[in-house]
Design a protein around this motif. Structure first.
Motif, mmCIF file in Angstrom:
data_model
loop_
_atom_site.group_PDB
_atom_site.id
_atom_site.type_symbol
_atom_site.label_atom_id
_atom_site.label_comp_id
_atom_site.label_asym_id
_atom_site.label_seq_id
_atom_site.Cartn_x
_atom_site.Cartn_y
_atom_site.Cartn_z
ATOM 1 N N PRO A 1 0.815 -1.225 0.000
ATOM 2 C CA PRO A 1 0.000 0.000 0.000
ATOM 3 C C PRO A 1 0.843 1.268 0.000
ATOM 4 C CG PRO A 1 -0.922 -1.609 1.509
ATOM 5 C CD PRO A 1 0.404 -2.156 1.066
ATOM 6 N N LYS A 2 1.996 1.223 0.661
ATOM 7 C CA LYS A 2 2.868 2.398 0.688
ATOM 8 C C LYS A 2 3.370 2.722 -0.720
ATOM 9 C CE LYS A 2 5.756 2.770 4.122
ATOM 10 N NZ LYS A 2 6.959 2.589 5.004
ATOM 11 N N ALA A 3 3.683 1.684 -1.505
ATOM 12 C CA ALA A 3 4.189 1.894 -2.863
ATOM 13 C C ALA A 3 3.119 2.455 -3.788
ATOM 14 C CB ALA A 3 4.735 0.587 -3.422
ATOM 15 N N MET A 4 1.848 2.177 -3.486
ATOM 16 C CA MET A 4 0.757 2.697 -4.323
ATOM 17 C C MET A 4 0.716 4.221 -4.331
ATOM 18 S SD MET A 4 -2.494 0.311 -3.469
ATOM 19 C CE MET A 4 -2.382 -1.468 -3.389
ATOM 20 N N ALA A 5 1.291 4.835 -3.316
ATOM 21 C CA ALA A 5 1.269 6.297 -3.227
ATOM 22 C C ALA A 5 2.089 6.944 -4.334
ATOM 23 C CB ALA A 5 1.784 6.740 -1.861
ATOM 24 N N ASN A 6 2.966 6.172 -4.969
ATOM 25 C CA ASN A 6 3.801 6.692 -6.051
ATOM 26 C C ASN A 6 3.650 5.792 -7.274
ATOM 27 O OD1 ASN A 6 5.718 7.793 -7.741
ATOM 28 N ND2 ASN A 6 7.326 7.907 -6.184
ATOM 29 N N PRO A 7 2.533 5.910 -7.996
ATOM 30 C CA PRO A 7 2.272 5.002 -9.117
ATOM 31 C C PRO A 7 3.298 5.086 -10.235
ATOM 32 C CG PRO A 7 0.670 6.797 -9.059
ATOM 33 C CD PRO A 7 1.425 6.862 -7.782
ATOM 34 N N GLU A 8 3.907 6.259 -10.436
ATOM 35 C CA GLU A 8 4.922 6.365 -11.483
ATOM 36 C C GLU A 8 6.139 5.519 -11.139
ATOM 37 O OE1 GLU A 8 4.983 7.774 -14.569
ATOM 38 O OE2 GLU A 8 2.834 7.903 -14.166
ATOM 39 N N SER A 9 6.532 5.542 -9.874
ATOM 40 C CA SER A 9 7.662 4.730 -9.433
ATOM 41 C C SER A 9 7.344 3.247 -9.546
ATOM 42 C CB SER A 9 8.028 5.078 -7.990
ATOM 43 O OG SER A 9 9.053 4.231 -7.513
ATOM 44 N N LEU A 10 6.084 2.892 -9.296
ATOM 45 C CA LEU A 10 5.679 1.491 -9.319
ATOM 46 C C LEU A 10 5.817 0.881 -10.712
ATOM 47 C CD1 LEU A 10 4.646 -0.643 -7.366
ATOM 48 C CD2 LEU A 10 2.313 0.081 -7.886
ATOM 49 N N LYS A 11 5.762 1.702 -11.738
ATOM 50 C CA LYS A 11 5.926 1.193 -13.097
ATOM 51 C C LYS A 11 7.312 0.584 -13.307
ATOM 52 C CE LYS A 11 2.810 4.559 -15.292
ATOM 53 N NZ LYS A 11 2.745 5.693 -16.250
ATOM 54 N N THR A 12 8.298 1.103 -12.579
ATOM 55 C CA THR A 12 9.681 0.660 -12.777
ATOM 56 C C THR A 12 10.281 -0.020 -11.552
ATOM 57 O OG1 THR A 12 10.497 2.846 -12.111
ATOM 58 C CG2 THR A 12 10.127 2.478 -14.467
ATOM 59 N N THR A 13 9.604 0.102 -10.396
ATOM 60 C CA THR A 13 10.158 -0.439 -9.152
ATOM 61 C C THR A 13 9.084 -1.221 -8.408
ATOM 62 O OG1 THR A 13 11.565 1.528 -9.007
ATOM 63 C CG2 THR A 13 11.427 0.122 -7.051
ATOM 64 N N PRO A 14 9.049 -2.539 -8.558
ATOM 65 C CA PRO A 14 8.010 -3.329 -7.901
ATOM 66 C C PRO A 14 8.248 -3.452 -6.397
ATOM 67 C CG PRO A 14 9.591 -4.778 -8.955
ATOM 68 C CD PRO A 14 9.978 -3.379 -9.336
ATOM 69 N N VAL A 15 7.160 -3.450 -5.641
ATOM 70 C CA VAL A 15 7.230 -3.690 -4.198
ATOM 71 C C VAL A 15 6.132 -4.697 -3.869
ATOM 72 C CG1 VAL A 15 7.258 -2.688 -1.894
ATOM 73 C CG2 VAL A 15 8.000 -1.309 -3.852
ATOM 74 N N GLY A 16 6.521 -5.965 -3.821
ATOM 75 C CA GLY A 16 5.553 -7.023 -3.595
ATOM 76 C C GLY A 16 5.928 -7.890 -2.415
ATOM 77 N N ALA A 17 5.328 -9.085 -2.379
ATOM 78 C CA ALA A 17 5.602 -10.043 -1.308
ATOM 79 C C ALA A 17 5.980 -11.393 -1.897
ATOM 80 C CB ALA A 17 4.380 -10.179 -0.404
ATOM 81 N N GLY A 18 6.517 -11.379 -3.119
ATOM 82 C CA GLY A 18 6.845 -12.609 -3.819
ATOM 83 C C GLY A 18 8.177 -13.204 -3.403
ATOM 84 N N PRO A 19 8.572 -14.305 -4.035
ATOM 85 C CA PRO A 19 9.807 -14.998 -3.648
ATOM 86 C C PRO A 19 11.080 -14.250 -4.017
ATOM 87 C CG PRO A 19 8.813 -16.048 -5.555
ATOM 88 C CD PRO A 19 7.820 -15.043 -5.063
ATOM 89 N N PHE A 20 10.990 -13.325 -4.974
ATOM 90 C CA PHE A 20 12.152 -12.544 -5.388
ATOM 91 C C PHE A 20 11.844 -11.054 -5.291
ATOM 92 C CE2 PHE A 20 12.669 -16.546 -7.726
ATOM 93 C CZ PHE A 20 14.015 -16.839 -7.534
ATOM 94 N N LYS A 21 12.897 -10.254 -5.342
ATOM 95 C CA LYS A 21 12.749 -8.811 -5.481
ATOM 96 C C LYS A 21 13.691 -8.340 -6.580
ATOM 97 C CE LYS A 21 15.912 -7.886 -1.598
ATOM 98 N NZ LYS A 21 16.049 -7.206 -0.284
ATOM 99 N N LEU A 22 13.328 -7.256 -7.239
ATOM 100 C CA LEU A 22 14.130 -6.726 -8.336
ATOM 101 C C LEU A 22 15.342 -5.988 -7.784
ATOM 102 C CD1 LEU A 22 14.326 -6.180 -11.446
ATOM 103 C CD2 LEU A 22 13.114 -4.032 -10.989
ATOM 104 N N VAL A 23 16.523 -6.298 -8.352
ATOM 105 C CA VAL A 23 17.764 -5.641 -7.943
ATOM 106 C C VAL A 23 18.198 -4.616 -8.982
ATOM 107 C CG1 VAL A 23 20.203 -5.986 -7.401
ATOM 108 C CG2 VAL A 23 18.509 -7.636 -6.600
ATOM 109 N N SER A 24 18.172 -5.013 -10.249
ATOM 110 C CA SER A 24 18.566 -4.100 -11.321
ATOM 111 C C SER A 24 17.888 -4.536 -12.606
ATOM 112 C CB SER A 24 20.087 -4.089 -11.508
ATOM 113 O OG SER A 24 20.542 -5.356 -11.958
ATOM 114 N N GLN A 25 17.864 -3.637 -13.589
ATOM 115 C CA GLN A 25 17.225 -3.976 -14.853
ATOM 116 C C GLN A 25 17.768 -3.131 -15.990
ATOM 117 O OE1 GLN A 25 12.993 -2.834 -15.020
ATOM 118 N NE2 GLN A 25 13.340 -1.485 -13.262
#
Length: 509
Positions: A177-201
């Motif tokens: 929910p905190k990440a939803m406050a910045n939808p533009e950032s969410l397009k490029t920076t995921p904040v989830g609860a999955g098994p992995f997290k994004l480091v670089s792209q």
């Protein structure tokens, strides 16, 4: 109440896995101690993601990569059956108009925010917003209630038999929910609860993922890191695996035999993915039923399987393959190739001398080959098909925005067959540029979702499929096999019916 186990039974009829390879295919390690927990799993496929926002993306196939960083409320096993995710259990009311989910305790997002009922409610309401690609799939949800911090109740205005599997897809992926406050950032920076997290792209080229140390399932994932390389050319992927630059890559028809000859492992299975040609009925001549039917009769789908897929697939007659619930065998003979019939229908549609249209095409060899085969067949009935190749991030959005007469691409199978019907053919769907639907389709889908009995759903979904085919809304070109080529160091890989998962795949020492 209809419990979790019954929902799972509504998922699929088993489709057998075909395992083949230099060593016969390896499904699991002989000894868990052989797995290197500090290893990097190096994977390659043909596509990355257009956005890291599961609700606001414009491309449904983004789900394949997003599934690694976002945990859905419901997950799927290899056979496509619903299994617990962030919801450890669920119940569907007897009238199928209320779904109650119980969330597991202790799960957190990668920014430390808790996964609770309030977070789930905020996500589901966001996924219902008009600009969300998931909106039409949750249109039946009239209210999201949270009687306590671990319970979510979905009130429905029509039968929700498909909803558990819908929640295993983009609509059920939870964002912090905190990440939803910045939808533009969410397009490029995921904040989830999955098994992995994004480091670089490097968007469209390479993505580096790292194990989420706070993932709710301890011991998962099996590797410390995963790289996701985009290599469109199958031979390039095969060469990279053979030279140990990669561990595993999505397979293609023309590299299966060479991979086996080189001693690599190959495992494929029938999938829900379908190569398609779809029409925008608001453009060109495609608003006329007879014209769409003429195109269908003109295309030889067996020629596509032979010429573009090297025989590794089955000519399409509908959106669902044999062996999958929802498949209607009576549709197989509906549009047998017939050029004379096609010409007759063009005349009835008011274009006896043919017409010209433009199709956008995914700019990869297998799609371009199919498009060229179609183009040659249509020329025989006086129809000129101009091709506009576009990249994977451009082709579907262009069609959905109404910027093309037709599209040649692949439909990435959805967890429940009614999702496919909703996405392509419901008039309110953002992925249906025609903005129309055949009479009776909505009723047929609702009937199919009024039960969780597999046999009953098959017959009812078949009724909806027949409406789609009778109205020639889409041309299913071919269903095809999917899987991976991998080295002998990869352990635990199994091809999934709907989108491979990597959380339980390891690399041996």
């Amino acid at each position: 109440m209809v419990r979790t186990k019954l929902i799972g039974l509504a998922a699929v009829l088993a489709i057998a896995v075909t395992a083949c390879g230099g060593g016969g295919g390896q499904s699991s390690p002989a000894n868990p101690a052989d797995i290197d927990p500090n290893a990097t799993l190096r994977y390659s496929t043909t596509y990355g993601t257009s956005s890291w926002d599961p609700h606001k993306t414009k491309v449904t196939s983004d789900v394949i990569l997003l599934n690694n960083v976002y945990e859905p409320l419901v997950r799927r096993d290899a056979e496509g059956k619903a299994i617990p995710g962030l919801a450890e259990s669920w119940q569907l009311s007897q009238d199928t108009k209320k779904l109650t989910l119980k969330l597991r305790s202790g799960a957190t997002f990668t920014d430390g925010e808790p996964v609770n009922a309030a977070a789930a409610k905020k996500n589901l309401e966001r996924a219902k917003e008009k600009d969300s690609i998931t909106a039409n799939l949750l249109a039946l949800v009239t209210a999201v209630n949270t009687p306590d911090e671990s319970t979510v109740e979905l009130q429905l205005n029509r039968p929700g038999g498909a909803l558990p599997l819908v929640l295993s897809d983009l609509p059920g992926m939870l964002v912090s929910p905190k990440a939803m406050a910045n939808p533009e950032s969410l397009k490029t920076t995921p904040v989830g609860a999955g098994p992995f997290k994004l480091v670089s792209q490097q968007p469209g080229a390479k993505y580096e993922l790292e194990a989420n140390a706070g993932y709710w399932k301890k011991g998962t994932p099996k590797v410390k890191k995963m790289t996701w390389d985009i290599m469109v050319d199958p031979q390039t992927r095969l060469n990279a695996i053979q030279s140990s630059q990669l561990d595993v890559g999505i397979t293609a028809t023309n590299i299966i035999e060479p991979a086996k000859q080189q001693g690599l492992q190959v495992k494929v299975r029938p999938s829900l993915n379908t190569y398609i040609m779809n029409f925008n009925q608001r453009r060109s001549e495609f608003g006329k039923l007879e014209v769409r039917q003429a195109i269908f009769y003109a295309i030889d789908r067996n020629e596509i399987v032979k010429g573009a897929l090297e025989g590794q697939g089955e000519a399409g007659s509908q959106m669902f393959p044999k062996g999958y619930f929802g498949h209607d065998p009576s549709l197989k003979e509906m549009y047998e190739p017939n050029l004379d019939k096609a010409k007759e229908l063009l005349a009835k549609g008011g274009v006896p001398n043919g017409f010209t249209f433009e199709a956008v095409v995914l700019n990869q060899p297998v799609y371009m080959t199919q498009a060229e085969i179609i183009k040659a067949r249509l020329a025989k009935i006086g129809v000129t098909m101009n091709l506009r190749p576009l990249s994977g991030t451009e082709v579907s959005p262009a069609f959905f925005r109404g910027e093309a007469d037709a599209i040649v691409t692949a439909h990435v199978g959805r967890p429940d067959p009614t999702q496919t019907l909703e996405a392509w053919f419901a008039k309110e769907s953002p992925t249906n540029p025609s903005k129309s639907e055949p009479a009776g389709l909505r009723e047929a889908i609702d009937q199919a979702n009024s039960t969780t009995d597999n046999a009953q759903r098959t017959a009812l979904i078949g009724k909806a499929s027949k409406l789609v085919m009778e109205n020639a809304l889409i041309v299913p070109l071919a269903q095809y096999n999917l899987g991976s080529v991998y080295s002998n160091k990869v352990a635990g890989y199994e091809p999934f019916l709907v989108g491979d998962e990597w959380r339980d795949v390891g690399v041996t020492r």
